[in-house]
Write a protein that holds these residues in place. Structure first.
Motif, short mmCIF file in Angstrom:
data_model
loop_
_atom_site.label_atom_id
_atom_site.label_comp_id
_atom_site.label_asym_id
_atom_site.label_seq_id
_atom_site.Cartn_x
_atom_site.Cartn_y
_atom_site.Cartn_z
N LEU A 919 0.83 -1.21 0.00
CA LEU A 919 0.00 0.00 0.00
C LEU A 919 0.87 1.26 0.00
O LEU A 919 0.55 2.25 -0.66
CB LEU A 919 -0.92 0.01 1.22
CG LEU A 919 -2.04 -1.02 1.20
CD1 LEU A 919 -2.77 -1.04 2.55
CD2 LEU A 919 -3.04 -0.69 0.10
N GLN A 920 1.96 1.20 0.75
CA GLN A 920 2.84 2.35 0.79
C GLN A 920 3.44 2.62 -0.59
O GLN A 920 3.53 3.77 -1.03
CB GLN A 920 3.97 2.11 1.82
CG GLN A 920 4.86 3.32 2.03
CD GLN A 920 4.12 4.44 2.71
OE1 GLN A 920 3.24 4.20 3.50
NE2 GLN A 920 4.45 5.68 2.34
N LYS A 922 2.11 1.74 -3.42
CA LYS A 922 1.03 2.24 -4.28
C LYS A 922 0.77 3.72 -4.03
O LYS A 922 0.53 4.50 -4.94
CB LYS A 922 -0.25 1.45 -4.03
CG LYS A 922 -0.21 0.05 -4.59
CD LYS A 922 -1.51 -0.68 -4.32
CE LYS A 922 -1.49 -2.14 -4.87
NZ LYS A 922 -2.74 -2.87 -4.61
N ILE A 923 0.80 4.08 -2.75
CA ILE A 923 0.55 5.50 -2.42
C ILE A 923 1.61 6.40 -3.05
O ILE A 923 1.31 7.46 -3.61
CB ILE A 923 0.51 5.69 -0.90
CG1 ILE A 923 -0.76 5.05 -0.34
CG2 ILE A 923 0.57 7.17 -0.51
CD1 ILE A 923 -0.77 4.91 1.16
N ASN A 924 2.83 5.95 -3.00
CA ASN A 924 3.91 6.74 -3.59
C ASN A 924 3.73 6.87 -5.10
O ASN A 924 3.91 7.94 -5.68
CB ASN A 924 5.26 6.13 -3.27
CG ASN A 924 5.59 6.21 -1.78
OD1 ASN A 924 5.11 7.11 -1.09
ND2 ASN A 924 6.38 5.28 -1.29
N GLN A 926 0.94 6.56 -6.75
CA GLN A 926 -0.21 7.39 -7.05
C GLN A 926 0.10 8.89 -6.85
O GLN A 926 -0.39 9.73 -7.60
CB GLN A 926 -1.38 7.01 -6.15
CG GLN A 926 -1.98 5.67 -6.51
CD GLN A 926 -3.11 5.26 -5.57
OE1 GLN A 926 -3.41 6.02 -4.63
NE2 GLN A 926 -3.71 4.09 -5.81
N SER A 927 0.91 9.19 -5.81
CA SER A 927 1.27 10.60 -5.60
C SER A 927 2.10 11.13 -6.76
O SER A 927 1.92 12.26 -7.21
CB SER A 927 2.07 10.74 -4.29
OG SER A 927 3.28 10.01 -4.36
#
Length: 1814
Positions: A919-920, A922-924, A926-927
């Motif tokens: 998830l981390q 993915k978050i990066n 996506q950012s």
């Protein structure tokens, strides 16, 4: 004609009158006019050729010396005494060598210590007449025996005697230690007055306290003229008063005092009663004196007896004898026959008498009724008659009383006796004046006989003085005929005189009054004119004395006391006999023995009737003792230099300041004053020195008569003015005038001055009138010029107006025609323009409406479409939200169910970490994607916006073109329609125009009303704002004034308390130093007495000198004293001195604590005030009713403003709404203008509102200082106001900031102004000094040009020498400054060298030891390094006496000390103290400080009268004290190290706290300052009076008046007299010495202030005591002298020292002498002006004001009373004189030194080679 004379009068003795008609020789009547305006014809006696005596000029009236009067006669003397006594309230007047004293019958403040100090050291003629001047003259002439003869009526002679003793004793009694008894001032008066007065004074018909005996007191002095003792002799005690008193008289006071004290327990045994009970006290019928308490007087008498050493038992013995005399007077006799009498058995009075005296009753009763006759072979006892028995009883009582009186006098003399050898004495003789009563007894005869002798001696002495004066001046003189009373004395004392015949009659066995009277008649009657026989008596005779005729009755029992004294046999002891002797057993030297005799012991009391065997009648001479005492007295007076005091009683009613001419002239004739006048008038009574004559009568001389020789000038002038050369004589130094010549000269002088005044007045009046005439003529010419000009202007104006009227008519007609044409043309053009405009506007309005309708349709349609779209979109979104919510709820239920199961948690936890990482990640990712998308989106948006803007612009451009086309087509179509409609609408527009105009007028009126209302509101607001501003300013002023007043009052009170405490402490310190000196002197005397004691216990004078020189010579040089000092342990003396100092230090610490507590209290109060102010700023304060009213009013104003604003807005809306579509019609701009005006008014209202808010904030800030009121309404209103003001806080802050900036700017401006003023003052001082130098150079040049060539060369050389010396001094100062700079540079070099050495040492440390060893050693030349000193001096303990000796005891300020650094001894001593502190040696510190203090005390005691020495050690003591403070290290508490350099801080003391020694040094500095003031006062004292008062600084302003025999100091500057320049030179000397010694500037200011106070006080005191100095011209001289002193202060930059303020009383006294003194306005001005003078001083100056010329006037009595009434509410001191001995409290402000201790060099001239610098 107009001459003033004296004529006899029955009521006032002499009356003044004025000649109305000229007198011619041979006239029998004088035509006179009295002072009350009545005319009188005075008949002259044809037998006597004498004319009435002339009256003296008014300027000679009221003189201090009667001999200064030009006409010397009885009326002149009487009038002069009256004027001085009544008008000037002066009771003393000189009459040659006689001081005439008049009793004022009230207490006067002229005998205090201040008056004594004022007369001390003054010459007898330099001050106004006073008894103190006589006493001072007696003391000054101590080298020759001196006497003061005091005569007159007895009550005031007693007072004068007490005053003389009061003056003599306080001045020198402190130096005399009597052997028998120590006497203080008041006790001495008691000794001399109470016992003799109680027993020797009695009430007579004329006096309540008449002295009935004469006394002569000798005050003995040693070789140094210090009192050693005293002795008193008495004369002529009136014994007959014991047994007989006339009506309204009393016996001696002691008897009535005993009767008044009969209830005292110890007097019970005397069995006394009321005074009316005893025969000896009730004969006069007046036993009580008003205002006198006999019981209290008895207590005073007993107190005085105790003081004399008469113990209580001995006093009781005296009182027993006095009580026995009273009881003896009550003894009664019964006649048995004509030749015998008997005393009744068990007679109570006789029994009490015997009990008190200790004799047997039977024997006493027998011998009172019998007498003893002795023949050659046997004796007989014979009874006597009752009359003889009564006479014998009275004779016994008188004799007992006389012996008791003599015993008391002897005891007084023993108490005052001193074994010290008497070198000289002052004798004070108080004796009867001439007496005459209805019944004159033997005592009156003896008194008048003594007065005859004294008058003869007085006449001879006066004649002798006159003769000596004439011989000294070498003028021819003839024998002056004066009254010689030798025939009267021969009548009394010569062979076969009255006394000789009396002695013969006393020796006769049957001597009687009749036989003696017949002998007198046979011997003297009709043989001498001085002896007469009365018509109706054969037992009396009349003697013509020098004063008056006195009828003397033959003395009967009063004379023959000796022959009628009873005989008493040899008495045996009995129980009763032991009573009286037991009272005297321990103290009286004659005790009762077994055989009844009195044997020798210690006390000289003799009871006359107790003798061995029977008492024989005495055959001694009646005049023997009296003649011997009188002869002895006359010898004493002839061997002395007598001064005479004659006491005058002005009235018989004892009313204060009432003058009875008859009573006074009787006493003047009797006391010899008129005889002195007659002797003076017979010769040359008026005497002038040549300089005084020249100064007075210079106006009578012409310029050619004035020669360089004053004597020859006076001779030339007198030969022209007085033709009779017998009227004057020229002596060596004086001119002698006959009586009346001075008055003649004064008349000539007054006539000359009057002529000069008339001439001056004539010239001035002519000048004034001519000036007035010229002014009037000039005014008339000016008026004429202006009138003629006015008339010409009127004519020209008429012509001009006529021509102008013609022109105006022409142009007026032309103007009217042109106006009509223009009006017609304008109306036509206006109609055309309005019509065309109307048509154009109508067309434009229609086109505009169509266009706007299209736009409105477009926007409405778009709005409807958007509204439908938004509604649809909102419904869709709502449906989506509902669906999603339902789905989310279902999913939530599932998740909740799953979350409850454990397995679910396990599943969740499995791989949770991996999921989190994914998830981390993915978050990066996506950012990152979102960032890239955002960037793309921003670029797309930018491109889209640019494109859309381009498209919009194109669309808008197309639309505009389309619209223009449409408008053009529409315009073409509608033009034709509009033209057709215009005609129809024209009529409608006209109607609408009228209606609009009417509405506009209505609205205009309404708006005008509103504007007026608004302007009124505005004015009201302005007024309220102004009122608020004014109210705020007043409140601010009141608050600031109240706070300033409170602060000033508190600071003044604290300063006053501090000064009082400081002065009290310094007085205690002065008393301590005096006692310490006394202790040292007594110790030295004791040591001397121990060393020089010899066998026999020979006494030494206990009043040994206290002089410091002898003390120190004995301490230093005498071997016995040195030996004695070496025997004593040397360590004991220092602790003894330090204990004294520490006691004083304890007291000082207490005072310091009190001072600190007061300071803390002051700080606490200030903190409370500041805290209260802070609280007031933090919390709102309560307001009063005024604030409530103001807040309510503001609220109403705000509400009204809001209402007006709303109405204005509504009016605007109404105007805009009511504006018709035809707003473009004419008149519409007027509405806009109206709206603009309303808008401006509203804006102004807003501005006023803001101002009101600002003012309210100011009011709040000002009212915060007002104390709150405890009312609930105030608090609520205040809270509301605070809530309102919260929004306006920024305005208040801005106002406060502006206020602070204004204050800051104001303070900066003040500092700049102050600095500018200082610079300006300095520049002015430099300019003044340059001017003075220029003037001085010019004066020197002018003087040199006037001198001869030789003297000119000498003067120029002298001037060149002085210039070179001044330049030399300036060069020396520059050299000293260069030396200081060289020392500073050396010091800096030392510092730099030290730093370089430290750097080299550091470099050497960095080198390794191996390197150092390996390097070869080369021979190097090593320079000697200069030592760095630490500012300390090291000495050995045994060198301490040498240090004190060389540095203190033997240091000469004029020698070595002049060239030293100021304060060098102090620096050296402190550096020694520093070293002792450095080595931590407390004994060395204590020893050095103690030795220093003792050494300074010794040198000041040795050289205490040297101003230079005292100033030098005061400066060094202060510097030493400042060093101890500066280097104490006490920065926190006192801030002593505030101004120190870092190097000086290193030199601070580290081991010892010397605060106690600082206090001791401060006390020592105070003592030195007081000694400096005393030295300064002693130096200035002889200069002040001569320089400030007597010397004429402005020559010719004041004229010298006649002075009489008591010559004053000459006002002309002789070689020996002091001038004002002498005082200023002495002040320059003082100032230069103090500056040279480096004294602190503040201390110099205090010394100068004290010096000026002494000058002002001494000058004012002498002015108040010198009548001749109180004149207008003398006031001018004083003001000029004071201005010179102020100029000196200004030159020395000492104007801020407070010295000028100390001269304010003197300045006001001088102004008082010069101001006008007539009306009530003058009195009011005087009361306002003389605020530094007391009421007594103002009244004294006004009383003493004396005109010098006839043009001046005396101050009236009514004016003086007006002054007293106006000043009765003033609360000031009743003291007349200023305290010239007052010393202001001194302070020593801390003054740190910038001198570095390590740079101080010790000169070799000090001899301190044993000291080593460290």
């Amino acid at each position: 004609q107009y001459a003033r004379i004296w004529i006899p009068d029955s009521e006032v003795v002499w009356k003044s009158a004025e000649l109305v008609k000229d007198y011619k020789p041979g006239d029998k009547v004088l035509h006179l006019r009295l002072e009350d305006g009545k005319d009188l014809e005075y008949s002259l006696d044809p037998k006597k050729k004498d004319l009435p005596p002339l009256r003296n000029p008014d300027i000679l009236v009221g003189e201090n010396d009667l001999t200064a009067l030009s006409y010397l006669h009885e009326p002149a003397v009487l009038h002069n005494l009256k004027v001085r006594f009544i008008d000037s309230k002066l009771i003393y007047t000189y009459c040659g060598i006689v001081l005439v004293a008049i009793n004022p019958y009230e207490q006067l403040p002229i005998y205090g210590e201040d008056i004594i100090n004022a007369y001390s050291g003054q010459n007898m003629g330099d001050m106004d007449p006073h008894i103190f001047a006589v006493a001072e003259e007696a003391y000054k002439q101590m080298a020759r025996y001196f006497g003061i003869l005091n005569a007159g009526y007895s009550a005031y002679t007693i007072t004068v005697l007490e005053i003389i003793l009061k003056y003599l004793l306080p001045n020198w009694l402190c130096l005399a230690l009597f052997v028998t008894v120590q006497i203080e001032q008041t006790q001495t008066l008691s000794v001399f007055c109470f016992p003799p007065q109680s027993i020797g004074n009695a009430k007579t018909t004329r006096n309540d306290n008449s002295s009935r005996f004469g006394k002569y007191i000798e005050i003995g002095f040693d070789k140094r003229y210090r009192i050693t003792g005293a002795n008193m002799r008495t004369y002529l005690l009136e014994k007959s008063r014991v047994v007989f008193q006339a009506d309204e008289e009393r016996n001696y006071h002691i008897f009535y005092q005993l009767c008044a004290s009969a209830a005292v327990p110890e007097f019970k045994t005397l069995r006394l009663g009321n005074a009316d009970y005893f025969y000896y006290t009730k004969q006069g019928g007046s036993p009580v004196i008003d205002g006198v308490d006999d019981a209290k007087e008895m207590a005073n008498t007993r107190r005085a007896c105790t003081l004399l050493g008469i113990v209580d038992s001995c006093q009781m013995g005296i009182f027993q004898i006095l009580a026995a005399i009273l009881h003896l007077g009550n003894v009664a006799f019964q006649s048995r026959d004509s030749d015998s009498c008997v005393i009744p058995p068990k007679h109570e009075p006789l029994k009490i008498f015997c009990d008190l005296m200790g004799v047997e009753y039977d024997q006493m009763a027998h011998w009172l009724c019998h007498k003893k006759l002795a023949t050659a072979t046997e004796t007989y006892i014979k009874p006597i008659s009752k009359l003889q028995a009564i006479n014998g009883r009275d004779a016994l009582a008188k004799h007992i009383y006389a012996n008791l009186f003599n015993w008391i006098v002897d005891h007084v003399n023993k108490a005052l006796y001193s074994p010290t050898k008497q070198h000289s004495f002052i004798g004070v003789l108080d004796i009867y004046g001439f007496e005459t009563f209805e019944i004159n007894s033997f005592e009156q005869f003896c008194i008048n006989y003594a007065n005859e002798k004294l008058q003869q001696q007085f006449n001879m002495h006066v004649f002798k003085l006159e003769q000596e004066e004439y011989m000294r001046e070498e003028i021819p003189w003839t024998l002056i005929d004066f009254y010689d009373n030798q025939p009267c004395i021969n009548l009394i004392e010569a062979k076969l005189g009255i006394l000789d015949l009396l002695d013969e009659e006393c020796k006769m066995p049957k001597g009687s009054d009749n036989s003696w009277a017949q002998k007198l008649y046979n011997t003297h009657l009709n043989k001498t004119s001085l002896f007469e026989k009365p018509r109706l008596s054969n037992k009396a005779f009349i003697i013509q004395h020098f004063a008056d005729k006195v009828g003397v009755f033959c003395f009967n029992k009063m004379c023959f006391d000796q022959s009628h004294r009873p005989g008493v046999p040899k008495l045996r002891p009995s129980k009763v006999i032991d009573l009286a002797p037991m009272a005297f057993e321990d103290h009286f030297p004659y005790l009762w023995s077994s055989d009844g005799l009195m044997r020798s012991s210690r006390c000289p009391l003799r009871v006359p009737f107790l003798t061995d065997g029977l008492m024989r009648p005495s055959m001694t001479s009646a005049r023997g003792p009296r003649s011997n005492s009188l002869h002895l007295l006359m010898e004493t007076l002839n061997a002395t230099t007598p001064h005479y005091v004659r006491c005058i009683k002005p009235n018989d009613f004892k009313i204060p300041f009432m003058f009875d001419e008859k009573r006074t002239v009787q006493q003047l004739r009797a006391c010899g004053v008129l005889e002195t006048i007659r002797i003076s008038a017979a010769g040359f009574p008026s005497r002038w020195t040549y300089q005084e004559f020249f100064s007075r009568y210079r106006v009578l001389m012409k310029q050619k008569d004035v020669l360089s020789d004053r004597k020859q000038t006076c001779k030339n002038v007198l030969e022209k003015l007085i033709l009779d050369k017998d009227k004057y004589q020229f002596g060596k130094t004086k001119i002698f005038f006959r009586a009346g010549q001075v008055a003649y000269m004064e008349k000539i002088r007054a006539d000359k001055l009057r002529e000069a005044c008339i001439r001056i007045q004539k010239t001035i009046r002519g000048w004034l009138f001519r000036k007035k005439y010229l002014r009037m003529r000039k005014a008339a010419i000016t008026v004429q010029r202006y009138v003629r000009g006015y008339q010409a202007r009127c004519l020209a104006s008429f012509l001009r107006r006529t021509k102008a009227a013609t022109i105006i008519q022409k142009f007026r007609r032309m103007y009217a025609t042109r106006k009509r044409y223009r009006r017609t043309r304008a109306s036509t053009v206006a109609l055309q323009s309005y019509m065309r405009g109307y048509l154009a506007r109508k067309k434009y309005r229609r086109m505009l409406e169509e266009h706007k309708a299209i736009i409105i349709q477009k926007h409405v349609r778009g709005w409807l479409s958007r509204k439908r779209y938004q509604k649809t979109l909102k419904g869709i979104v709502y449906l989506q939200c509902c669906c999603r919510r339902m789905i989310a709820k279902r999913e939530l239920k599932k998740l909740k169910i799953e979350a409850r199961s454990v397995e679910h948690y396990k599943k969740l936890n499995v791989g949770m970490e991996n999921k989190i990482m994914q998830l981390q990640r993915k978050i990066n990712e996506q950012s990152k994607d979102s960032k890239s998308l955002l960037e793309k989106l921003t670029t797309l948006e930018a491109t889209y916006n640019s494109e859309t803007e381009k498209l919009k612009n194109d669309v808008e451009r197309l639309r505009m073109s389309e619209e223009e086309a449409k408008n053009a087509t529409n315009r073409l179509l509608t033009l034709q329609d509009e033209i057709s409609k215009l005609r129809k609408e024209l009529h409608q527009t006209q109607i609408a125009k009228k209606t609009i105009e009417e509405q506009a007028d209505v609205y205009k009126q309404e708006t005008d009303k509103l504007v007026l209302e608004l302007t009124e509101q505005n004015t009201l607001l302005k007024k309220e704002k102004d009122e608020l501003n004014h109210h705020i300013q007043e409140q601010a002023k009141e608050i600031t004034e109240v706070m300033e007043k409170k602060l000033l009052e508190e600071t003044k009170q604290l300063d006053l308390d501090l000064n009082n405490e400081r002065q009290r402490y310094q007085n205690l310190l002065q008393e301590f130093s005096r006692l310490e000196e006394r202790y040292d002197d007594l110790k030295d005397e004791m040591n001397l007495m121990v060393n020089i004691s010899k066998p026999g216990h020979k006494r030494r004078d206990s009043t040994h000198s206290n002089e410091s020189e002898n003390t120190y010579s004995s301490e230093i040089t005498e071997p016995e004293e040195l030996q004695m000092r070496t025997e004593e342990p040397s360590e004991k003396k220092a602790p003894l001195d330090m204990s004294l100092f520490l006691k004083l230090q304890k007291r000082v610490s207490e005072l310091e604590q009190e001072k600190q507590s007061m300071q803390d209290e002051l700080d606490r109060k200030e903190e409370q005030v500041l805290r209260a102010k802070a609280k007031e700023e933090e919390r709102p304060q309560m307001r009063g009713a005024e604030l409530e009213y103001e807040s309510l009013k503001r609220q109403e104003l705000e509400s009204e403003n809001k209402k007006l604003k709303n109405e204005l807005n509504e009016l605007r809306k109404a105007l805009l709404e009511k504006s018709s579509p035809d707003a473009t019609a004419p008149g519409a701009p007027g509405y806009r203008v109206l709206l603009d005006q309303m808008a401006s008014v509203s804006e102004e209202l807003e501005v006023r509102k803001e101002e009101v808010l600002i003012l309210r904030s100011q009011l709040m800030s000002q009212k915060e200082a007002i104390p709150p009121k405890n009312t609930m309404t105030d608090s609520t209103i205040l809270l509301e106001d605070v809530q309102k003001m919260k929004d306006k806080g920024e305005i208040a802050q801005a106002y406060i900031g502006l206020k602070e900036t204004n204050r800051l700017l104001e303070s900066q401006l003040q500092t700049q102004k102050r600095s500018h003023d200082n610079e300006l003052e300095a520049l002015r001082g430099e300019i003044q000094s340059l001017k003075e130098e220029n003037n001085r150079q010019q004066q020197l040049l002018a003087q040199n040009l006037q001198l001869p060539p030789e003297a000119r060369i000498e003067a120029s050389l002298q001037h060149e020498i002085t210039r070179l010396t001044n330049e030399n001094l300036d060069l020396m100062e520059q050299l000293e400054k260069q030396d200081k700079t060289v020392r500073k540079l050396k010091k800096q070099l030392k510092v730099f060298a030290k730093k370089i050495d430290e750097l080299e040492v550091g470099q050497m440390e960095n080198i390794s030891p191996g390197q150092i060893i390996d390097e070869p050693i080369h021979p190097v030349n090593i320079p000697r390094k200069e030592k760095d000193f630490q500012g300390m001096l090291e000495y050995k303990r045994e060198d301490e006496p040498k240090l004190i000796k060389n540095l203190i005891l033997e240091l000469k300020p004029r020698g070595v000390a002049v060239n030293l650094i100021p304060g060098l001894p102090a620096y050296i001593l402190f550096m020694c103290v520093r070293h002792a502190d450095y080595v931590n040696d407390d004994q060395k510190v204590r020893s050095l400080l103690t030795s220093t203090i003792n050494g300074i005390k010794k040198i000041l005691k040795k050289r205490g009268d040297d101003f230079e020495a005292v100033s030098f050690w005061l400066s060094n003591t202060c510097r030493f004290l400042h060093c101890l403070k500066q280097y104490s290290g006490e920065e926190a508490s006192f801030g002593f190290m505030k101004h120190n350099t870092p190097r000086q801080n290193e030199h601070c003391l580290h081991n010892f706290d010397l605060a106690e020694y600082r206090q001791v040094l401060s006390d020592l500095a105070i003592q030195i300052y007081q000694q400096l003031v005393r030295v300064l006062e002693n130096i200035l004292q002889p200069m002040i009076v001569s320089g400030m008062l007597e010397h004429e600084t402005i020559q010719g302003v004041s004229g010298v008046k006649p002075t009489g025999l008591r010559k004053r100091t000459s006002s002309i500057a002789d070689e020996g007299t002091y001038t004002l320049d002498s005082i200023i030179r002495q002040q320059n000397t003082f100032h230069s010495i103090m500056c040279q010694h480096g004294m602190d500037p503040e201390l110099i200011k205090q010394v100068v202030k004290q010096m000026f106070y002494i000058i002002g006080a001494v000058t004012l005191n002498n002015l108040l005591l010198r009548k001749d100095m109180c004149s207008w011209s003398k006031g001018m001289q004083i003001r000029y002298n004071v201005s010179q002193l102020e100029e000196w202060l200004r030159d020395k930059n000492l104007m801020n020292s407070g010295a000028k303020e100390t001269l304010e009383p003197l300045i006001q006294a001088a102004q008082l002498l010069q101001v006008k003194k007539k009306t009530d306005e003058d009195a009011e001005a005087i009361c306002c002006m003389c605020n530094a003078l007391t009421t007594a001083q103002i009244v004294k100056v006004l009383n003493l004001y004396t005109p010098v010329n006839e043009f001046e006037e005396r101050v009236s009595v009514s004016f003086i009373r007006t002054i007293q009434l106006r000043m009765r509410d003033r609360k000031d001191s009743p003291q007349l004189l200023m305290d010239a001995k007052h010393i202001f409290p001194v302070t020593f402000p801390f003054n740190p030194s910038s001198l570095a201790l390590e740079t101080i060099q010790i000169p070799a001239s000090l001899g301190l080679g044993f000291i080593t610098r460290v």
